[in-house]
Design an enzyme around this catalytic site. Structure first.
Site, PDB file in Angstrom:
ATOM      1  N   HIS A 259      57.545  81.260 -92.284  1.00 44.91           N
ATOM      2  CA  HIS A 259      57.028  80.360 -93.237  1.00 44.91           C
ATOM      3  C   HIS A 259      57.706  79.251 -93.648  1.00 44.91           C
ATOM      4  O   HIS A 259      57.392  78.035 -93.816  1.00 44.91           O
ATOM      5  CB  HIS A 259      56.697  81.112 -94.384  1.00 44.91           C
ATOM      6  CG  HIS A 259      56.146  80.631 -95.758  1.00 44.91           C
ATOM      7  ND1 HIS A 259      54.729  80.505 -95.726  1.00 44.91           N
ATOM      8  CD2 HIS A 259      56.793  80.215 -96.736  1.00 44.91           C
ATOM      9  CE1 HIS A 259      54.533  79.930 -96.890  1.00 44.91           C
ATOM     10  NE2 HIS A 259      55.596  79.785 -97.578  1.00 44.91           N
TER      11      HIS A 259
ATOM     12  N   GLU B 288      48.130  73.681 -99.431  1.00 46.84           N
ATOM     13  CA  GLU B 288      49.020  74.771 -99.023  1.00 46.84           C
ATOM     14  C   GLU B 288      48.263  76.072 -99.059  1.00 46.84           C
ATOM     15  O   GLU B 288      47.306  76.338 -99.765  1.00 46.84           O
ATOM     16  CB  GLU B 288      50.206  74.925 -99.810  1.00 46.84           C
ATOM     17  CG  GLU B 288      51.647  74.277 -99.429  1.00 46.84           C
ATOM     18  CD  GLU B 288      52.896  74.561 -99.956  1.00 46.84           C
ATOM     19  OE1 GLU B 288      53.854  74.036 -99.806  1.00 46.84           O
ATOM     20  OE2 GLU B 288      52.808  75.194-101.206  1.00 46.84           O
ATOM     21  N   SER B 289      48.805  77.053 -98.618  1.00 47.86           N
ATOM     22  CA  SER B 289      48.468  78.254 -98.353  1.00 47.86           C
ATOM     23  C   SER B 289      49.035  79.377 -99.132  1.00 47.86           C
ATOM     24  O   SER B 289      50.111  79.184 -99.467  1.00 47.86           O
ATOM     25  CB  SER B 289      48.357  78.941 -96.786  1.00 47.86           C
ATOM     26  OG  SER B 289      49.458  79.196 -96.386  1.00 47.86           O
ATOM     27  N   HIS B 290      48.196  80.555 -99.732  1.00 50.52           N
ATOM     28  CA  HIS B 290      49.013  81.475-100.335  1.00 50.52           C
ATOM     29  C   HIS B 290      48.083  82.685 -99.992  1.00 50.52           C
ATOM     30  O   HIS B 290      47.688  83.359-101.097  1.00 50.52           O
ATOM     31  CB  HIS B 290      49.060  81.305-101.969  1.00 50.52           C
ATOM     32  CG  HIS B 290      50.411  81.519-102.379  1.00 50.52           C
ATOM     33  ND1 HIS B 290      50.809  82.292-103.479  1.00 50.52           N
ATOM     34  CD2 HIS B 290      51.774  81.609-101.673  1.00 50.52           C
ATOM     35  CE1 HIS B 290      51.920  82.360-103.689  1.00 50.52           C
ATOM     36  NE2 HIS B 290      52.487  81.922-102.607  1.00 50.52           N
ATOM     37  N   ASN B 291      47.992  82.807 -98.703  1.00 52.20           N
ATOM     38  CA  ASN B 291      46.927  83.872 -98.012  1.00 52.20           C
ATOM     39  C   ASN B 291      47.405  85.413 -98.420  1.00 52.20           C
ATOM     40  O   ASN B 291      46.821  86.144 -98.963  1.00 52.20           O
ATOM     41  CB  ASN B 291      46.845  83.573 -96.523  1.00 52.20           C
ATOM     42  CG  ASN B 291      46.199  82.090 -96.470  1.00 52.20           C
ATOM     43  OD1 ASN B 291      45.621  81.516 -97.291  1.00 52.20           O
ATOM     44  ND2 ASN B 291      46.330  81.730 -95.279  1.00 52.20           N
TER      45      ASN B 291
ATOM     46  N   ARG C 225      54.143  72.135-108.123  1.00 52.31           N
ATOM     47  CA  ARG C 225      55.537  71.671-108.238  1.00 52.31           C
ATOM     48  C   ARG C 225      55.819  70.924-106.997  1.00 52.31           C
ATOM     49  O   ARG C 225      56.684  69.872-107.310  1.00 52.31           O
ATOM     50  CB  ARG C 225      56.393  72.987-108.301  1.00 52.31           C
ATOM     51  CG  ARG C 225      56.511  73.825-109.605  1.00 52.31           C
ATOM     52  CD  ARG C 225      57.758  74.601-109.746  1.00 52.31           C
ATOM     53  NE  ARG C 225      57.551  75.639-108.710  1.00 52.31           N
ATOM     54  CZ  ARG C 225      56.603  76.853-108.551  1.00 52.31           C
ATOM     55  NH1 ARG C 225      55.881  77.139-109.581  1.00 52.31           N
ATOM     56  NH2 ARG C 225      56.711  77.770-107.477  1.00 52.31           N
TER      57      ARG C 225
ATOM     58  N   GLN D  73      55.126  86.955-106.460  1.00 45.20           N
ATOM     59  CA  GLN D  73      55.731  86.503-107.317  1.00 45.20           C
ATOM     60  C   GLN D  73      54.557  86.632-108.555  1.00 45.20           C
ATOM     61  O   GLN D  73      53.470  86.671-108.362  1.00 45.20           O
ATOM     62  CB  GLN D  73      55.997  84.926-107.111  1.00 45.20           C
ATOM     63  CG  GLN D  73      56.647  84.509-105.799  1.00 45.20           C
ATOM     64  CD  GLN D  73      55.796  84.462-104.602  1.00 45.20           C
ATOM     65  OE1 GLN D  73      54.788  85.313-104.660  1.00 45.20           O
ATOM     66  NE2 GLN D  73      56.350  83.547-103.795  1.00 45.20           N
TER      67      GLN D  73
ATOM     68  N   GLN E  31      58.852  82.179-110.011  1.00 46.83           N
ATOM     69  CA  GLN E  31      58.334  80.928-110.260  1.00 46.83           C
ATOM     70  C   GLN E  31      59.012  79.809-111.249  1.00 46.83           C
ATOM     71  O   GLN E  31      59.728  80.388-111.940  1.00 46.83           O
ATOM     72  CB  GLN E  31      56.809  80.945-110.580  1.00 46.83           C
ATOM     73  CG  GLN E  31      56.207  82.039-109.226  1.00 46.83           C
ATOM     74  CD  GLN E  31      55.865  81.314-108.346  1.00 46.83           C
ATOM     75  OE1 GLN E  31      55.090  80.418-107.885  1.00 46.83           O
ATOM     76  NE2 GLN E  31      56.687  81.470-107.115  1.00 46.83           N
TER      77      GLN E  31
ATOM     78  N   ASN F 239      50.775  72.174 -94.070  1.00 46.64           N
ATOM     79  CA  ASN F 239      51.209  73.835 -94.148  1.00 46.64           C
ATOM     80  C   ASN F 239      50.678  74.421 -93.191  1.00 46.64           C
ATOM     81  O   ASN F 239      49.401  74.157 -92.737  1.00 46.64           O
ATOM     82  CB  ASN F 239      50.857  74.433 -95.533  1.00 46.64           C
ATOM     83  CG  ASN F 239      51.107  75.763 -95.875  1.00 46.64           C
ATOM     84  OD1 ASN F 239      50.340  76.560 -95.938  1.00 46.64           O
ATOM     85  ND2 ASN F 239      52.339  76.152 -95.599  1.00 46.64           N
TER      86      ASN F 239
END
Lengths: 265, 762
Positions: free
Chosen positions: B64, B113-116, B136, B261, B335, B555
């Site tokens: 990552h 971006e990913s947050h898969n 951010r 998170q 976070q 990403n």
């Protein structure tokens, strides 16, 4: 850093508008917009005041000074993250004490408008009765909402006529207005229901109430966002008054011109 | 030292201890490192790492954070950029986000971006913190965030687990994004069973800044102070980067504790305003957001991008949980935190702004000229490394790849199943299908109004945001991907994704300028998946070069697979375009009676991989052909039409073909049209079904006012681009009337189009 002509705008840094009533008497009217931590539509409310021809003044929740403003708008957002309960923390802000005192003196008292989270703050501050709970469908809902102006005699609705319909964006999670039946009857009886949802009740609000006023009519709170229907090209796709172009709805502008005209007399 | 810190006396593994106990075994495998990687760390340090150092290397060398499998391919995005493409680039790949010049001293930064993986484990928080993280990144560049978009992919709409994910992910994006005051202006919602165990939750954010306000993530100036501010550091997300994002879900391995998170949007909103005040007052020299790998990432990246040295006292970090060990503090992904570098003279000004916004901060240490990142715990050195070995010189793998043997069979299996005889029923079926139905149920849960600058949003082709209130200068953004096309041919699929996003931006009237991409794939350790990835990057880089739009950042998300089954290769491509004045943006629906409806481009029989084939359960053959020179001409025509006021509506043709485009244009403002297909069928030698459902590229439908028809036709002729008048807008008749085939009342079409999502999730 040397100063530059334009910078990334901070909260409330609204660029001067060329429209409106730049040199007329309305521009003398100073309308304050309060920023709390978590306020979101504060810049939008200031832009609406400017577009209506008034002078927008940025107010900070932690200050004790109302800066001689002629009216106050408490904008939408999630002040203090809506933690505990929407508006429950903000009502204790130092500036709210000043606002509550100045707004409580009858028809000549300070005009105050609470939009969405601002409405919630006003109920928490007991300037307006009732309360908002979670929408009956439990979702955040953003849509263009048709409303009826029920009372055109308040400080914030003089530019409309009673019974007139308007289209104004609605966007909230806790928008269901509730109060006990006696309070609701009192609001109805005294003509203090200022805005009512038309066609479809979007959140389960009692008696389709979208906005109310205090007895004197200087304090008004509503859940929909009139400041998002003030500029052609950036408003809703429709208007209750006429056929408008893409995002051409400006039915909310009257809320802001109403208070300016009222104060100019 | 505070009493709290006194109480936190751990059995500290100091550098001295590590040197004295070379034989001590460390849990490198549990932290996701391979033996080779561990030996390399020992080699770099000339000793075994301390526990804290191991924690840092393990997260920063994870897939990552390090892009170790993808790096060798991603280089093409830089190598294939020409000087002409760089013209508008102020900051390119490698920083938190790319920055593009849009004129008048304004710049725009954007990134997807990913947050898969976190979103599958914990949909609400996973999706929410995905928004938080990308926002951010945007702030870190010195920009005010002005919009977000969310390309989402779920499993089958009727699978029992899909509702859990849809409800949680949509509510998470709304709950976080709405609370930040960022309009959500677009995205995608796709349902396909390949995403069942691996939903794709991508988030794109856009920020605006003045050229001179660009901030970079570097720590320079010996003696400058390093400060951590925002939320306190807690135990959430520890190991998230190395474990969750870099390992596929496999029930046969010992379960690694989910480490998603938890987001606090209020803290982030305050952080945005407070950072913008810091920028305006010019009190920070360098700034970095804390995302994956937390303090490990921020300290090593800031140090290695600057003068190379930093000294940090880790007990100064404000904690939510006092029991955290030094290694956990370094890895925590709590976070809403930022790290900045401040000159000693600006310390007081910095603190004043923090106090005004009631944001907590702690001074961690200072920039040094030693070239070493030294981290102490209560005076004992626990980390002493060259920060570049952590941040930039991680392992790079040339993973083996080969073309899957099964692909020939798949490509030979062209779609030749039923072509509906009843076109009316077919259009209704298409428009009610999960991928083509109205997404209002999702987008109505997002605020599209806040900030007052939204000129276009869903369901139009692109989201459009005004940047400058005086001039109307603004930007358009669109994201697209078609995993089915990419499955059939990953090289072509990537080019098609770019072409569609590019076309969407041009359809709205904006000039396409730059690209950000989020590449979602299965496991890179599978040579067939790796081949798909390599082909995708090659295709995207080639297409970017051909269209003249550079990739500015993005990403890579790998290991999107459950058991042995990977998701379709899904390159989500975001294209940013610019308007000199957003007032001239083109909506996707017609309104005026009597306006002529024109089709731009020609139509071939291209149903392989189409939505219609999908509805018939077929996936095979070759994706539609793509000629980027044609695509470029089409874009130029659409932008020109917008600039010269020649069209009042435009909609691109993509999934669902002409049938979908006409339906959506009619439903946009509830205005019908009369359409004739005969001339089109004759010109392109196709039948009516193909005319309606083929997914041939480089096409758009436009509505042209009568007064502009001559000019419009002349322009298309001059550019030698085929266009055909296929109908007329009809406000009287509330229907889509395809003459000789069917008359579909808009009420009926709307009911079919809008009913699907509420029926499943309402």
């Amino acid at each position: 850093m040397t100063s530059t002509s334009i910078e990334t705008p901070l909260i409330g840094d609204v660029q001067p508008s060329t429209s409106g009533d730049a040199d007329g008497p309305l521009s003398e009217v100073r309308v304050g917009v309060v920023t709390f931590p978590g306020s979101l539509d504060d810049r939008d409310a200031m832009r609406a005041v400017t577009l209506a021809g008034g002078s927008a003044v940025r107010l900070w929740h932690g200050d004790h000074d109302l800066q001689d403003v002629d009216a106050v708008i408490i904008p939408g957002g999630f002040s203090y993250g809506d933690y505990l309960r929407a508006g429950a923390i903000s009502r204790f802000a130092p500036l709210m004490e000043q606002i509550t005192a100045a707004a409580s003196g009858g028809t000549d008292a300070l005009p105050v408008l609470g939009i969405c989270n601002g409405f919630q703050v006003l109920t928490e501050a007991h300037l307006l009765p009732g309360s908002m709970i979670k929408n009956n469908h439990l979702h955040f809902l953003c849509r263009d909402q048709r409303l009826r102006v029920e009372n055109a005699d308040t400080h914030w609705t003089g530019e409309y006529w009673a019974g007139e319909e308007v289209v104004i964006p609605l966007k909230n999670q806790d928008g269901q207005f509730v109060a006990d039946n006696r309070t609701l009857d009192e609001l109805e009886g005294e003509g203090r229901v200022v805005f009512r949802y038309v066609d479809e009740n979007p959140n389960g609000s009692r008696r389709n109430i979208a906005g109310i006023s205090n007895t004197a009519g200087n304090v008004v709170g509503l859940m929909p966002h009139p400041e998002h229907a003030v500029e052609a090209g950036f408003g809703p796709d429709s208007s209750a008054r006429e056929d408008v172009g893409l995002r051409g709805g400006t039915d909310g502008l009257g809320v802001f011109t109403s208070v300016l005209r009222k104060l100019v007399g | 030292m505070t009493a709290e810190a006194m109480a936190r006396k751990f059995n500290i593994d100091s550098v001295a201890n590590a040197a004295a106990t070379p034989g001590q075994e460390l849990p490198w495998a549990e932290l996701g490192l391979t033996e080779d990687e561990y030996r390399r760390i020992e080699e770099i340090l000339g000793r075994r790492p301390t526990g804290a150092e191991l924690a840092m290397y393990s997260v920063m060398w994870s897939e990552h954070c390090s892009y170790k499998s993808s790096k060798v391919h991603l280089r093409q995005f830089g190598d294939k950029v020409t000087d002409a493409m760089k013209k508008h680039l102020l900051v390119g790949i490698g920083e938190n986000a790319g920055v593009v010049d849009i004129g008048d001293g304004w710049a725009v930064t954007f990134k997807v971006e990913s947050h898969n993986h976190p979103s599958f484990v914990e949909p609400y928080q996973g999706a929410a913190t995905g928004v938080g993280g990308i926002v951010r990144d945007i702030i870190s560049m010195g920009a005010r965030p002005v919009a977000i978009m969310d390309p989402l992919r779920f499993g089958a709409i009727d699978h029992p687990d899909t509702a859990r994910l849809v409800h949680g992910i949509v509510a998470g994006i709304g709950g976080y994004g709405n609370s930040l005051g960022l309009p959500n202006i677009g995205g995608e919602v796709v349902f396909d069973s390949v995403y069942q165990g691996n939903p794709l939750v991508n988030a794109l954010a856009v920020g605006v800044l003045r050229h001179e306000d660009i901030r970079l993530a570097n720590a320079s100036g010996e003696g400058n102070r390093v400060v951590l501010f925002g939320a306190r550091t807690g135990g959430d997300g520890i190991g998230g980067a190395s474990v969750l994002a870099s390992e596929s879900f496999d029930s046969s391995k010992p379960s690694k504790r989910p480490a998603v998170q938890v987001g606090d949007p209020f803290a982030e909103k305050v952080l945005i305003e407070c950072c913008l005040e810091l920028f305006k007052a010019s009190v920070v020299e360098g700034i970095q957001d804390l995302g994956a790998a937390g303090i490990s990432c921020a300290t090593s990246e800031l140090a290695s991008n600057g003068d190379g040295g930093m000294h940090v006292e880790l007990t100064n970090v404000l904690l939510r949980d006092p029991s955290l060990t030094p290694g956990e503090i370094l890895m925590s992904e709590s976070q809403e935190r930022m790290m900045a570098v401040v000159t000693p003279e600006n310390v007081e000004a910095f603190e004043t702004i923090m106090d005004r916004w009631a944001v907590e901060y702690s001074w961690l240490g200072e920039v040094t000229g030693t070239g070493r990142l030294v981290i102490e715990w209560d005076g004992e050195t626990i980390v002493d490394v060259d920060p570049r070995t952590v941040a930039h010189h991680g392992p790079v793998y040339e993973r083996p790849y080969h073309r899957p043997a099964w692909l020939d069979g798949v490509q030979a299996d062209a779609f030749d199943a039923e072509r509906a005889g009843d076109l009316r029923a077919a259009v209704l079926e298409l428009m009610a299908s999960p991928n083509m139905c109205s997404k209002d149920w999702v987008t109505d849960q997002f605020d599209r109004y806040v900030q007052g600058n939204t000129a276009l949003a869903m369901p139009d082709d692109a989201g459009v945001i005004r940047v400058d209130e005086e001039t109307g200068l603004g930007v358009a953004v669109s994201t697209d991907a078609n995993g089915r096309y990419s499955y059939l041919d990953p090289y072509e699929g990537a080019r098609l994704a770019l072409a569609e996003a590019y076309r969407n931006v041009a359809t709205s009237g904006a000039e396409p300028l730059a690209v950000s991409d989020c590449l979602n794939f299965g496991s890179p350790e599978d040579p067939e998946v790796m081949w798909q990835f390599a082909e995708t990057v090659r295709g995207l880089a080639d297409a970017c070069q051909e269209l003249g739009v550079p990739v500015t950042g993005g990403n890579v998300s790998l290991y999107n697979q459950t058991g042995g089954v990977a998701v379709h290769p899904t390159p989500v491509v975001g294209v940013l375009g610019v308007f000199d004045d957003v007032a001239r943006r083109t909506p996707s629906g017609w309104r005026e009676d009597g306006q002529a409806v024109y089709l731009l481009g020609t139509t071939a029989d291209e149903l392989d991989g189409s939505e219609w084939a999908n509805l018939r359960g077929h996936l095979g053959g070759r994706p539609p052909a793509l000629d980027l020179a044609t695509e470029k001409t089409l874009a130029a025509i659409l932008v020109n039409c917008s600039r010269d006021g020649m069209i009042d509506a435009a909609h691109d043709l993509s999934e669902g073909g002409l049938a979908a485009a006409l339906s959506e244009m009619a439903l946009r403002f509830g205005v019908g049209a009369r359409i004739g297909l005969d001339e089109l069928c004759e010109r392109d030698r196709i039948d009516a079904f193909t005319a309606l459902f083929s997914e041939t590229q480089s096409r758009a439908v436009v509505a042209v006012p009568r007064s502009e028809e001559v000019r419009y036709n002349d322009m298309c002729t001059a550019r030698n681009f085929p266009t055909l008048r296929i109908g007329v807008v009809d406000t009287e008749n509330q229907a889509l009337d395809v003459q000789g085939y069917f008359n579909l009342p808009l009420d009926q079409l709307r009911e079919a189009h809008q009913g699907t999502l509420p029926r499943h999730f309402g």
